[in-house]
Motif scaffolding. Sequence first.
Motif, PDB file in Angstrom:
ATOM      1  N   UNK A 149      35.198  55.210   9.957  1.00 51.38           N
ATOM      2  CA  UNK A 149      35.512  53.927   9.332  1.00 51.38           C
ATOM      3  C   UNK A 149      36.687  53.276  10.045  1.00 51.38           C
ATOM      4  N   UNK A 150      36.576  51.983  10.259  1.00 54.10           N
ATOM      5  CA  UNK A 150      37.649  51.177  10.830  1.00 54.10           C
ATOM      6  C   UNK A 150      37.690  49.862  10.059  1.00 54.10           C
ATOM      7  N   UNK A 151      38.798  49.578   9.420  1.00 57.09           N
ATOM      8  CA  UNK A 151      38.946  48.292   8.759  1.00 57.09           C
ATOM      9  C   UNK A 151      40.423  47.938   8.637  1.00 57.09           C
ATOM     10  N   UNK A 152      40.664  46.679   8.343  1.00 51.17           N
ATOM     11  CA  UNK A 152      42.011  46.155   8.192  1.00 51.17           C
ATOM     12  C   UNK A 152      42.166  45.610   6.783  1.00 51.17           C
ATOM     13  N   UNK A 153      43.272  45.948   6.144  1.00 52.04           N
ATOM     14  CA  UNK A 153      43.519  45.461   4.796  1.00 52.04           C
ATOM     15  C   UNK A 153      44.762  44.570   4.797  1.00 52.04           C
ATOM     16  N   UNK A 154      44.790  43.635   3.870  1.00 47.45           N
ATOM     17  CA  UNK A 154      45.950  42.766   3.691  1.00 47.45           C
ATOM     18  C   UNK A 154      46.544  43.048   2.322  1.00 47.45           C
ATOM     19  N   UNK A 155      47.803  43.463   2.319  1.00 52.01           N
ATOM     20  CA  UNK A 155      48.484  43.848   1.075  1.00 52.01           C
ATOM     21  C   UNK A 155      49.738  42.987   0.896  1.00 52.01           C
ATOM     22  N   UNK A 156      49.876  42.432  -0.287  1.00 49.20           N
ATOM     23  CA  UNK A 156      51.051  41.624  -0.611  1.00 49.20           C
ATOM     24  C   UNK A 156      51.980  42.425  -1.521  1.00 49.20           C
ATOM     25  N   UNK A 157      53.272  42.444  -1.178  1.00 51.26           N
ATOM     26  CA  UNK A 157      54.284  43.101  -2.003  1.00 51.26           C
ATOM     27  C   UNK A 157      55.293  42.067  -2.461  1.00 51.26           C
ATOM     28  N   UNK A 158      55.583  42.048  -3.761  1.00 45.51           N
ATOM     29  CA  UNK A 158      56.502  41.047  -4.306  1.00 45.51           C
ATOM     30  C   UNK A 158      57.613  41.733  -5.104  1.00 45.51           C
ATOM     31  N   UNK A 159      58.841  41.265  -4.870  1.00 41.41           N
ATOM     32  CA  UNK A 159      60.003  41.739  -5.603  1.00 41.41           C
ATOM     33  C   UNK A 159      60.358  40.701  -6.665  1.00 41.41           C
TER      34      UNK A 159
END
Length: 209
Positions: free
Chosen positions: A69-79
């Motif tokens: 498997x090869x994939x790219x994820x986009x993750x948002x982190x908020x403070x």
Amino acid sequence: MSIKDCGHHKDKKKILLKRILAGVLIFIVIILLVILIIWAILKPSKPSFILQDATQYNFNLTSPAQLTSIFQVTIQARNSNDKIGIYYDKLNTYATYHDQQITLPTSIPPTYQDSNGMNIWSPFLQGQSVPIAPYIGSQINQEMEMGSVRLVIKMDGRVRWRVGSFISGPYRIHVNCQAFIPFGNPNSGIYVGRNAIKYQLIQGCGVSV
């Protein structure tokens, strides 16, 4: 007479040493109490994470007991804290399926997140011919036939809190993002390359610190 004087001086030194130690301990207790009071007033909250999307480059059972498997994820982190910054000293991101890790961990560079700040990371996750249990391969095939595969994108690492000039010690952070990805249904995604399909997810993640 001189022997008595020597003993008297030793007693004075012991008393002075005890007073100094007591003063140092009282000072430390006061500092810790002040920090505790400030911490209680500020009421720090843990950061929130959102899994925004996943781009599939490869997801294939190369044999009944191996998964590539090869994939790219986009993750948002908020403070969401008004007066507390967060140091992300270390974050490793990887994918799991039924509690089995299927990609190598990808490290996110250390970063500082200011109060009410937001960061977006897009790590690549890759696993080449990862050995899996035969029943895992069977479940993947069944889920793909049903239209989506349930992965969990995880982030493990260490964070520190900053209040003014004070920086706390390190705390462990664990992030779990449920990802129902329609690998078996390319029409539900957007082609962003010859063999790449992006799936919009917008999925909140569980966070423990």
